[in-house]
Design a protein around this motif. Structure first.
Motif, PDB file in Angstrom:
ATOM      1  N   SER A  48      -6.730  25.744 -42.031  1.00 13.16           N
ATOM      2  CA  SER A  48      -6.417  26.532 -40.849  1.00 13.16           C
ATOM      3  C   SER A  48      -5.227  27.424 -41.154  1.00 13.16           C
ATOM      4  N   TRP A  80     -19.727  25.910 -36.152  1.00 11.50           N
ATOM      5  CA  TRP A  80     -18.463  25.182 -36.246  1.00 11.50           C
ATOM      6  C   TRP A  80     -18.388  24.298 -37.481  1.00 11.50           C
ATOM      7  N   TRP A  81     -19.482  23.809 -37.994  1.00 13.38           N
ATOM      8  CA  TRP A  81     -19.458  22.921 -39.155  1.00 13.38           C
ATOM      9  C   TRP A  81     -19.001  23.628 -40.423  1.00 13.38           C
ATOM     10  N   TYR A  88     -16.418  25.498 -40.643  1.00 14.24           N
ATOM     11  CA  TYR A  88     -14.963  25.595 -40.634  1.00 14.24           C
ATOM     12  C   TYR A  88     -14.279  24.244 -40.417  1.00 14.24           C
ATOM     13  N   ASP A  89     -15.056  23.192 -40.292  1.00 13.88           N
ATOM     14  CA  ASP A  89     -14.495  21.852 -40.099  1.00 13.88           C
ATOM     15  C   ASP A  89     -14.160  21.273 -41.468  1.00 13.88           C
ATOM     16  N   PRO A  90     -12.888  20.956 -41.740  1.00 11.40           N
ATOM     17  CA  PRO A  90     -12.506  20.489 -43.075  1.00 11.40           C
ATOM     18  C   PRO A  90     -13.178  19.188 -43.482  1.00 11.40           C
ATOM     19  N   SER A  91     -13.594  18.364 -42.529  1.00 16.66           N
ATOM     20  CA  SER A  91     -14.248  17.108 -42.895  1.00 16.66           C
ATOM     21  C   SER A  91     -15.734  17.294 -43.172  1.00 16.66           C
ATOM     22  N   LEU A  92     -16.286  18.458 -42.858  1.00 19.41           N
ATOM     23  CA  LEU A  92     -17.718  18.686 -43.048  1.00 19.41           C
ATOM     24  C   LEU A  92     -18.038  19.755 -44.082  1.00 19.41           C
ATOM     25  N   SER A  93     -17.077  20.592 -44.433  1.00 23.99           N
ATOM     26  CA  SER A  93     -17.358  21.726 -45.310  1.00 23.99           C
ATOM     27  C   SER A  93     -16.458  21.709 -46.535  1.00 23.99           C
ATOM     28  N   HIS A 136     -14.172  24.991 -46.721  1.00 21.29           N
ATOM     29  CA  HIS A 136     -13.062  25.177 -45.789  1.00 21.29           C
ATOM     30  C   HIS A 136     -11.752  25.305 -46.564  1.00 21.29           C
TER      31      HIS A 136
END
Length: 117
Positions: free
Chosen positions: A73, A59-60, A62-67, A70
């Protein structure tokens, strides 16, 4: 080295846990006079990134705050596309970006209608 013999350093234990993974599960309930006020269910998985990917957990990525990879969506991408199309239509219709054609019979004094603010 068999598990029952010798001593293990913290680094060895951490390496083993990250390599195999560990799941910690628990529930917290707060009751007052036999009335349940709050229930918290905790499920924690501790594993290396490689082990998590093997298990299908990523999941990390695709998370905009972590990758940084990204791209957004599907809704964000559609929103950007629609905004670009709208801007192009406005520019094509009036020759200047950011203006909207007025509804029939609602022209402003200078001939332009900019819509509500």
């Amino acid at each position: 080295m068999p598990y029952g013999q010798g001593t293990s350093s913290l680094a060895d234990i951490l390496e083993r846990v990250l390599d195999k993974g560990i799941v910690i599960a628990g529930d917290i309930r707060i009751d007052l006079l036999d009335i349940e006020l709050l229930t918290i269910k905790l499920r924690i998985l501790i594993a290396s990134v490689d082990k998590a990917k093997e298990m299908g957990i990523d999941w990390w990525e695709y998370d905009p705050s972590l990758s940084s990879r990204h791209t957004g969506s599907p809704l964000e991408l559609e929103n950007r596309r629609l905004r670009a199309e709208l801007a192009a239509l406005r520019h094509e219709q009036l020759g200047e970006p950011g203006t909207v054609a007025p509804p029939p019979g609602r022209e402003a004094g200078d001939g332009t209608f900019r819509g509500p603010r």
